[in-house]
Design an enzyme around this catalytic site. Structure first.
Site, PDB file in Angstrom:
ATOM      1  N   LYS A 102      -5.872 -51.148   1.213  1.00 29.65           N
ATOM      2  CA  LYS A 102      -7.131 -51.499   2.055  1.00 29.65           C
ATOM      3  C   LYS A 102      -7.397 -53.102   1.902  1.00 29.65           C
ATOM      4  O   LYS A 102      -7.804 -53.739   2.943  1.00 29.65           O
ATOM      5  CB  LYS A 102      -8.058 -50.466   1.692  1.00 29.65           C
ATOM      6  CG  LYS A 102      -9.490 -50.851   2.337  1.00 29.65           C
ATOM      7  CD  LYS A 102     -10.250 -49.708   2.090  1.00 29.65           C
ATOM      8  CE  LYS A 102     -11.542 -49.584   3.105  1.00 29.65           C
ATOM      9  NZ  LYS A 102     -12.490 -48.630   2.826  1.00 29.65           N
ATOM     10  N   SER A 138     -18.105 -56.644  -0.189  1.00 28.84           N
ATOM     11  CA  SER A 138     -18.250 -56.580  -1.574  1.00 28.84           C
ATOM     12  C   SER A 138     -17.374 -57.747  -2.149  1.00 28.84           C
ATOM     13  O   SER A 138     -17.778 -58.531  -3.089  1.00 28.84           O
ATOM     14  CB  SER A 138     -17.397 -55.293  -1.929  1.00 28.84           C
ATOM     15  OG  SER A 138     -18.146 -54.183  -2.078  1.00 28.84           O
ATOM     16  N   LYS A 194      -9.231 -48.115  -9.260  1.00 25.84           N
ATOM     17  CA  LYS A 194     -10.408 -47.114  -9.290  1.00 25.84           C
ATOM     18  C   LYS A 194     -10.622 -46.281 -10.526  1.00 25.84           C
ATOM     19  O   LYS A 194      -9.950 -46.468 -11.316  1.00 25.84           O
ATOM     20  CB  LYS A 194      -9.881 -45.752  -8.170  1.00 25.84           C
ATOM     21  CG  LYS A 194     -10.874 -45.353  -7.373  1.00 25.84           C
ATOM     22  CD  LYS A 194     -11.232 -46.122  -6.311  1.00 25.84           C
ATOM     23  CE  LYS A 194     -12.418 -45.500  -5.430  1.00 25.84           C
ATOM     24  NZ  LYS A 194     -12.632 -46.299  -4.259  1.00 25.84           N
ATOM     25  N   LYS A 227      -9.748 -54.472  -7.484  1.00 24.44           N
ATOM     26  CA  LYS A 227     -11.053 -53.954  -7.136  1.00 24.44           C
ATOM     27  C   LYS A 227     -10.968 -52.511  -6.714  1.00 24.44           C
ATOM     28  O   LYS A 227      -9.905 -51.840  -6.076  1.00 24.44           O
ATOM     29  CB  LYS A 227     -11.355 -54.891  -5.782  1.00 24.44           C
ATOM     30  CG  LYS A 227     -12.589 -54.503  -5.297  1.00 24.44           C
ATOM     31  CD  LYS A 227     -13.593 -55.499  -5.911  1.00 24.44           C
ATOM     32  CE  LYS A 227     -15.114 -55.199  -5.383  1.00 24.44           C
ATOM     33  NZ  LYS A 227     -15.794 -53.913  -5.695  1.00 24.44           N
ATOM     34  N   ASN A 249     -24.833 -43.114   6.167  1.00 20.40           N
ATOM     35  CA  ASN A 249     -24.802 -44.690   6.270  1.00 20.40           C
ATOM     36  C   ASN A 249     -23.801 -45.200   7.493  1.00 20.40           C
ATOM     37  O   ASN A 249     -24.306 -46.163   8.177  1.00 20.40           O
ATOM     38  CB  ASN A 249     -24.618 -45.156   4.900  1.00 20.40           C
ATOM     39  CG  ASN A 249     -24.493 -46.898   4.767  1.00 20.40           C
ATOM     40  OD1 ASN A 249     -23.505 -47.354   5.195  1.00 20.40           O
ATOM     41  ND2 ASN A 249     -25.821 -47.410   4.688  1.00 20.40           N
ATOM     42  N   THR A 283     -20.147 -51.386   6.267  1.00 22.37           N
ATOM     43  CA  THR A 283     -19.037 -50.422   6.821  1.00 22.37           C
ATOM     44  C   THR A 283     -19.161 -49.985   8.271  1.00 22.37           C
ATOM     45  O   THR A 283     -18.101 -50.165   9.043  1.00 22.37           O
ATOM     46  CB  THR A 283     -18.838 -48.966   6.011  1.00 22.37           C
ATOM     47  OG1 THR A 283     -18.783 -49.530   4.523  1.00 22.37           O
ATOM     48  CG2 THR A 283     -17.697 -48.187   6.453  1.00 22.37           C
TER      49      THR A 283
END
Length: 429
Positions: free
Chosen positions: A106, A363, A118, A82, A233, A202
């Site tokens: 993470k 996600s 990534k 991911k 954000n 987040t």
């Protein structure tokens, strides 16, 4: 918060000179504490695969331009990999390798059944038309059709990408498999299977982490003050949600400067002002503009939330920090040189790898909903995300107490230990 605001999975800290070494330095400290055997260390430090592609794109002027793109899959022992896809002119392979490894840790620290990956394309999206970006995205998807997949590798937005690009990616991948495949990507528009609660995910994770840390410190949220650096954000949602819990937000900042109100800033008014003024706080009259924006970091508050850019807390200002708690909404806001100073001062730090993982958690929920073919309510999303964040915090905190180490290193210990143990149980190599 404006309806057009969308969640973008945050990118981790990147040292411009050597991102791979930046990641490996903390990895090495954690593996020494764990006493990790040499064989497992060698497996975990290297990515499983690195893919480099060259994508021909017909530009609006009729000329064909070839773009270089990457996808690095670091590890899949816990599940499908991911990680986001960034469009940026400074993308390079070492950077993508570092970010992929960071995503492995993470996901592991919050106990999500994903590995890390990534991707990136060397381009300057701000100078490209929507049509050129669409053709680039579809070309990249075709080049990665044997890499991507709901059970293999699941991309998401990152720097320079968002729901629009993820919609194109899903559509192109679906064509290659002959069936609609929403679970191949997260960060999609809501109408295409995106998850409720994504926008604030987040910032909400930052709030949950802050409350958990305040409890450990014996501090009442209604009796503490905070400063939030960065009002995008993550920062704006963190400030809003913390203020709803009774925390007095005395200072906020963005690129226009830092704004102070001793009595507390009305965050709803600040958000409304920002949204009405092209995303900036210029001229906001609910607080006083500070002469030096960097003074926010050393302000007389209990909680400091750096939610802007990397390396803002350094050996040069760490000695002057007055906060009792730092909760890292941004990625890599604290330089390695500042860590010993902060630790010596007894400041608790909830590290980025934990504090801002609410985004990847939601996600994951999007992927689960897509696999189920069923949408969860926003209440269900936030309740489950809060539980995951709290459980992860408790585990990292317990690890920091067990080994008498800072929370930052404890987070890496938790993550690496989970991955290493899984290799042992599966027979790995």
């Amino acid at each position: 918060m404006a309806a057009t605001t969308v969640y973008k999975e945050p990118a981790p800290r990147v040292d411009a000179e050597n991102p791979l070494e930046s990641m490996m330095s903390r990895f090495n400290v954690a593996t020494e504490i764990l006493g990790l055997d040499e064989e497992t260390y060698n497996v975990l430090k290297a990515p499983d695969k690195q893919i480099i592609v060259h994508i021909p794109v017909t530009m609006d002027n009729g000329k064909v331009r070839v773009f270089e793109g990457y996808r690095v899959v670091h590890n899949t022992i816990l599940g499908p990999s991911k990680g986001g896809i960034r469009y940026d002119k400074n993308v390079h392979l070492d950077e993508v390798k570092a970010l992929a490894a960071w995503m492995t840790w993470k996901c592991a620290v919050v106990d999500i059944p994903y590995g890390g990956a990534k991707g990136g394309i060397i381009c300057e999206p701000t100078t490209m038309s929507a049509g050129e970006i669409e053709r680039l995205t579809r070309g990249y998807t075709l080049a990665m059709k044997d890499v991507f997949g709901p059970d293999r590798d699941i991309p998401a937005p990152d720097m320079g990408t968002g729901p629009r690009e993820m919609a194109w990616l899903m559509d192109e991948f679906s064509k290659t498999v002959g069936a609609t495949s929403p679970a191949v990507v997260t960060g999609k528009p809501l109408v295409m299977g995106g998850s409720l609660g994504r926008t604030e995910a987040t910032g909400r994770g930052v709030m949950v982490s802050a409350l958990a840390a305040l409890k450990k410190l014996g501090l009442d949220p209604t009796q503490v003050s905070a400063a939030v650096q960065g009002f995008g954000n993550v920062g704006s949602w963190a400030a809003k949600l913390l203020s709803e819990q009774g925390v007095k937000i005395k200072c906020i900042s963005d690129v226009s400067g830092a704004y102070w109100n001793e009595a507390g800033i009305n965050i709803d008014e600040a958000v409304a002002y920002k949204n009405a003024h092209k995303g900036r706080l210029d001229g906001f009259n609910g607080a006083v503009l500070m002469e030096n924006a960097d003074d926010l970091l050393i302000a007389d508050v209990d909680v400091l939330v750096p939610a802007a850019v990397e390396d803002v807390i350094t050996e040069h200002n760490a000695h002057d920090i007055k906060a009792k708690l730092i909760v890292e909404g941004a990625n890599g806001p604290t330089s390695a040189s500042a860590d010993p100073i902060i630790n010596e001062k007894g400041i608790m730090v909830v590290p980025d790898i934990l504090a801002n993982s609410g985004g990847v958690t939601v996600s994951y929920f999007e992927w689960v909903q897509n696999r189920q073919g069923f949408k969860w309510s926003e209440e269900m999303v936030t309740e489950r995300a809060d539980r995951i964040m709290n459980d992860a915090f408790e585990k990292v905190y317990a690890t920091s107490q067990k080994y008498n180490i800072p929370m930052r290193i404890a987070a890496y210990v938790v993550a690496i230990d989970k991955v290493a143990q899984t290799y042992k149980f599966r027979g790995g190599f």
